[in-house]
Write an enzyme that holds these catalytic residues in place. Structure first.
Site, PDB file in Angstrom:
ATOM      1  N   ARG A 148       0.738  -1.070  -0.197  1.00 13.01           N
ATOM      2  CA  ARG A 148      -0.013  -0.104   0.193  1.00 13.01           C
ATOM      3  C   ARG A 148       0.983   1.199   0.061  1.00 13.01           C
ATOM      4  O   ARG A 148       0.573   2.365  -0.055  1.00 13.01           O
ATOM      5  CB  ARG A 148      -0.886   0.038   1.310  1.00 13.01           C
ATOM      6  N   ASN A 162      -0.174  -2.131  -8.119  1.00 12.98           N
ATOM      7  CA  ASN A 162      -1.137  -1.383  -8.070  1.00 12.98           C
ATOM      8  C   ASN A 162      -0.946  -0.279  -6.887  1.00 12.98           C
ATOM      9  O   ASN A 162      -1.853  -0.273  -5.942  1.00 12.98           O
ATOM     10  CB  ASN A 162      -2.642  -2.191  -7.999  1.00 12.98           C
ATOM     11  N   HIS A 164      -4.728 -12.147 -13.720  1.00 10.91           N
ATOM     12  CA  HIS A 164      -5.728 -12.310 -12.814  1.00 10.91           C
ATOM     13  C   HIS A 164      -7.181 -12.439 -13.494  1.00 10.91           C
ATOM     14  O   HIS A 164      -7.604 -11.719 -14.547  1.00 10.91           O
ATOM     15  CB  HIS A 164      -6.129 -10.880 -12.039  1.00 10.91           C
ATOM     16  N   HIS A 223      -3.703 -16.805  -8.213  1.00 11.23           N
ATOM     17  CA  HIS A 223      -4.703 -17.275  -7.604  1.00 11.23           C
ATOM     18  C   HIS A 223      -5.998 -17.763  -8.019  1.00 11.23           C
ATOM     19  O   HIS A 223      -7.003 -17.336  -8.206  1.00 11.23           O
ATOM     20  CB  HIS A 223      -5.435 -16.029  -6.455  1.00 11.23           C
ATOM     21  N   ASP A 233      -1.163 -13.852  -1.523  1.00  9.93           N
ATOM     22  CA  ASP A 233      -2.238 -12.844  -1.869  1.00  9.93           C
ATOM     23  C   ASP A 233      -2.673 -11.593  -0.858  1.00  9.93           C
ATOM     24  O   ASP A 233      -3.628 -11.400  -0.591  1.00  9.93           O
ATOM     25  CB  ASP A 233      -3.550 -13.492  -2.215  1.00  9.93           C
TER      26      ASP A 233
END
Lengths: 315, 425
Positions: free
Chosen positions: B68, B98, B183, B236, B309
């Site tokens: 983050r 991200n 993804h 995932h 994850d």
């Protein structure tokens, strides 16, 4: 002129694919001869012949060079620019051609953004069509002038190793050059990012490299292609700076090629993208200016060749 | 250089399929010697003695965490992330692009990895954004990103969806020999959905996405992977159909790998019954049939790695009606124990379980890690498998506490963790 033989039995010049070795040989020799004569090459071969330049894409050097060639052969020449013609009003290619055909031209020089346009037109008119670039297909006079420049440097095409670098996918210059050079016995290597290498191009007799350095190794000639701006914004390649850092030719990576290797570019150049500015201006290495000069001579030879075919075949 | 000796320690290496007691000597860099118990003697070596039950494994490698930092420092920061990783026995992990700003520029890669390096904890690897701004419109500077050090390209929690863009990215990536990480989702099908479409979602009144959505995108991608001969990794993976597609691709010899994450082999969509937003994940929890298939695919090798994850979400993002809550769960500190639970329930042999969090992920990214052998970097994790503990999000090393394993009993704790021979936990 009557003692010339181009071994060519077509009234159109649509591409290099399928062109015989001795035809290419004769055009190159004739172009070299004309190039040496410079201003003294004027003749009256095309007197009373009407030549129309029909360009659907912008062009400086090709259009000008065809016009100069036709004029030096005493032809009447008409330039049609797409922006001010009926094509803008929605006329189809065939209708435009039919209109022009009714004016009885002898030669129609066509540049068009779609592959196959020249061939299609050739089936609907009586004049000779010269393909001055159709989409991503062929640009035969460019390949011929490139080869003539190489020969003019005293280099034999047979066994020569030539690297064509850049946007192979979208390049008609690359395709015409591959046909011509492989026909003449040269070894052709294409270099570019995988996104700019068309599928199965190996089947055209070339070797593919995605790594510039290994592709350049032991090349005699490096032919650099123009990368269009719209392909460098994250579509086919990420950016100009990335392209330059992976595929830009400069005096440094040129050292990987053979000593005295020469550089060509069909123009217009993107300095700092596919070619370093200093290299582009280094006339000991760069053949760019000689390519433009040879353009006129090659086009005179091509018009001459087609005139001979017309005399022979249309009797 | 200081040398450390692990005396008579049980070494489990899933790559070499080793499970035996040895003396293990390391310096502040690499593994120096592995020999019979009590064969190495030197009073100058720092001696590490462990209980009989404990064992040492190659440092854990985690293929999928979210940082983050930069961007959302109230949710988590780089320091807590790296400390959490070290505490979890993770010596190398790869973070998604991200962040804010998105890692689509080489300078972002350089700055984040330099900052991470300065903590001298877990090694942070970075994935570059496959598209600029993760907008799925234009290809990022994949080559310059590679030169800056990225280990793969991805749109993070969004799929690389535009088929022309995907074709070009896969094709371009072959020149760089890095994997494209997907993804697998179809945005039009999953938009505004809250759960996997099932009887349970029907009863709960949650908008459902069909589980075949995952396979739909994987199947499309696999055609493009075959066309371009590229490296492709699905992250995932959580459904039977998705795994079956990957299995077929592997059998066809394509360069395809995949990972799953603990929620998808521990939990199923029945957890959603009381609308607890801790269970809101992306991809959403699946049916028990899918869960069992994931479990089976870990055993038979269709799945190459287990990733945490790790996705910190602050309290406010979870304290919302189910539809509005953000998906994601912390995963680092439960990664080892959830993996070990497969061994304790006889689903996996221990070597295989260790392989899935060490040499398995190392192979996905072509890292020269994940195995204990002489000369290799001394990335090591020491485990006590018998100690049990209860998951408590609040006590995790993160500014967030969202774990989907809250209050679950776990077995196995990390005793110490070593990165390049340096004790980082």
């Amino acid at each position: 002129m009557d003692n010339l033989n181009y071994y060519f039995d077509n009234i159109h010049l649509l591409g290099i694919q399928g062109m015989k070795k001795n035809t290419i040989q004769s055009i190159l020799e004739r172009a070299q001869y004309l190039n040496q004569k410079k201003k003294n090459r004027k003749n009256k071969i095309l007197k009373d012949n009407l030549v129309i330049n029909l360009f659907f894409e912008n062009s400086t050097r090709t259009k000008a060079s065809f016009e100069i060639a036709a004029k030096s052969m005493s032809a009447d020449i008409l330039n049609i620019s797409v922006s001010s013609s009926s094509i803008k009003k929605g006329e189809t290619l065939i209708d435009t051609a039919a209109t022009l055909n009714a004016m009885h031209p002898d030669f129609l020089i066509l540049r068009h953004p779609n592959s196959g346009a020249a061939e299609m037109l050739s089936k609907h008119v009586e004049c000779s069509i010269i393909n001055a670039g159709d989409g991503r297909h062929e640009h035969p006079t460019q390949a011929l002038l490139d080869a003539a420049v190489i020969k003019e440097e005293g280099i034999n095409l047979e066994g020569l190793k030539i690297a064509i670098c850049g946007d192979i996918l979208n390049s008609r210059v690359a395709r015409s050059n591959i046909y011509l050079l492989t026909t003449m016995g040269a070894q052709v290597v294409v270099i570019g990012p995988p996104t700019l290498i068309p599928k199965d191009i190996e089947r055209m007799g070339v070797k593919v490299f995605n790594d510039l350095n290994s592709g350049l190794e032991s090349s005699d000639i490096i032919m650099i292609l123009r990368l269009q701006n719209e392909r460098m914004d994250g579509s086919e390649t990420p950016s100009k700076r990335e392209y330059y850092s992976f595929f830009g030719i400069n005096e440094n990576n040129l050292k990987l090629a053979k000593k005295n290797a020469l550089v060509m570019h069909p123009g217009p150049m993107n300095r700092g993208v596919e070619i370093a500015s200093l290299l582009a201006d280094n006339n000991e290495i760069s053949l760019v200016k000689k390519q433009v000069e040879m353009g006129v001579s090659v086009r005179i030879a091509c018009l001459e060749m087609l005139k001979l075919s017309r005399n022979k075949l249309l009797k | 250089m200081k040398k450390t000796l692990f005396q008579n320690i049980r070494i489990i290496d899933g790559n070499l399929n080793i499970d035996s007691n040895k003396d293990l000597l390391i310096d502040e860099n690499s593994i120096l010697e592995i020999s019979e118990p009590f064969s190495i003697k030197n009073p100058d070596y720092k001696l590490i003695k462990t209980s009989e039950a404990s064992f040492i494994i190659p440092g854990i490698i985690d293929l999928r965490v979210e940082s983050r930092d930069p961007g959302s420092l109230h949710t988590d920061n780089l320091e807590t992330l790296l400390k959490s990783a070290a505490k979890s026995g993770v010596t190398t992990m790869a973070c998604l692009p991200n962040t804010k700003p998105v890692i689509d520029d080489p300078s972002m890669v350089e700055s984040l990895s330099l900052r991470a390096q300065n903590f001298n904890l877990t090694k942070l690897l970075i994935y570059g954004a496959a598209s600029i701004g993760l907008n799925d419109e234009k290809m990022s500077e994949l080559g310059l990103l590679k030169q800056a050090g990225v280990v793969g390209f991805t749109n993070a929690n969004k799929p690389i969806y535009n088929p022309l863009l995907m074709k070009r990215i896969l094709s371009y990536s072959t020149m760089l020999d890095l994997p494209v990480i997907q993804h697998a989702d179809i945005p039009e099908l999953s938009m505004d959905t809250e759960a996997t479409e099932s009887e349970n979602s029907t009863r709960l009144g949650l908008r459902g996405v069909p589980s075949i959505t995952e396979a739909m995108l994987i199947e499309r991608d696999l055609h493009l992977v075959k066309l371009t001969n590229s490296r492709y990794h699905v992250s995932h993976v959580s459904t039977k159909e998705g795994l079956k597609a990957i299995e077929r691709a592997k059998n066809d010899g394509l360069k395809v790998t995949c990972d799953t994450s603990p929620p998808y082999f521990i939990l199923n969509d029945l957890s959603l019954s009381n609308y607890d937003t801790r269970y809101k994940l992306s991809p959403p929890l699946r049916s028990d049939e899918d869960r069992k298939f994931v479990e089976q695919s870990l055993k038979n090798g269709i799945i190459d790695a287990i990733s945490s994850d790790h996705s910190p979400q602050n309290r406010d993002s979870k304290l919302l009606p189910f539809a509005q809550a953000k998906p994601g769960s912390l995963g680092l500190e439960t990664l080892f124990s959830t993996t070990l639970s497969l061994v304790n329930s006889d689903k996996l042999p221990i070597e295989k379980a260790i392989q899935l969090i060490t040499s398995g992920p190392a192979k996905v990214l072509n890292l020269n890690l994940g195995t204990i052998s002489k000369g290799r970097p001394a990335d090591l994790t020491v485990i006590d498998p018998d100690k049990s503990w209860i998951v408590k999000g609040e006590s995790m090393n993160s500014l967030s506490s969202n774990t989907c394993f809250e209050k679950m009993p776990m077995q196995g704790i990390i005793l110490s963790c070593w990165k390049n021979g340096i004790n980082i936990f």
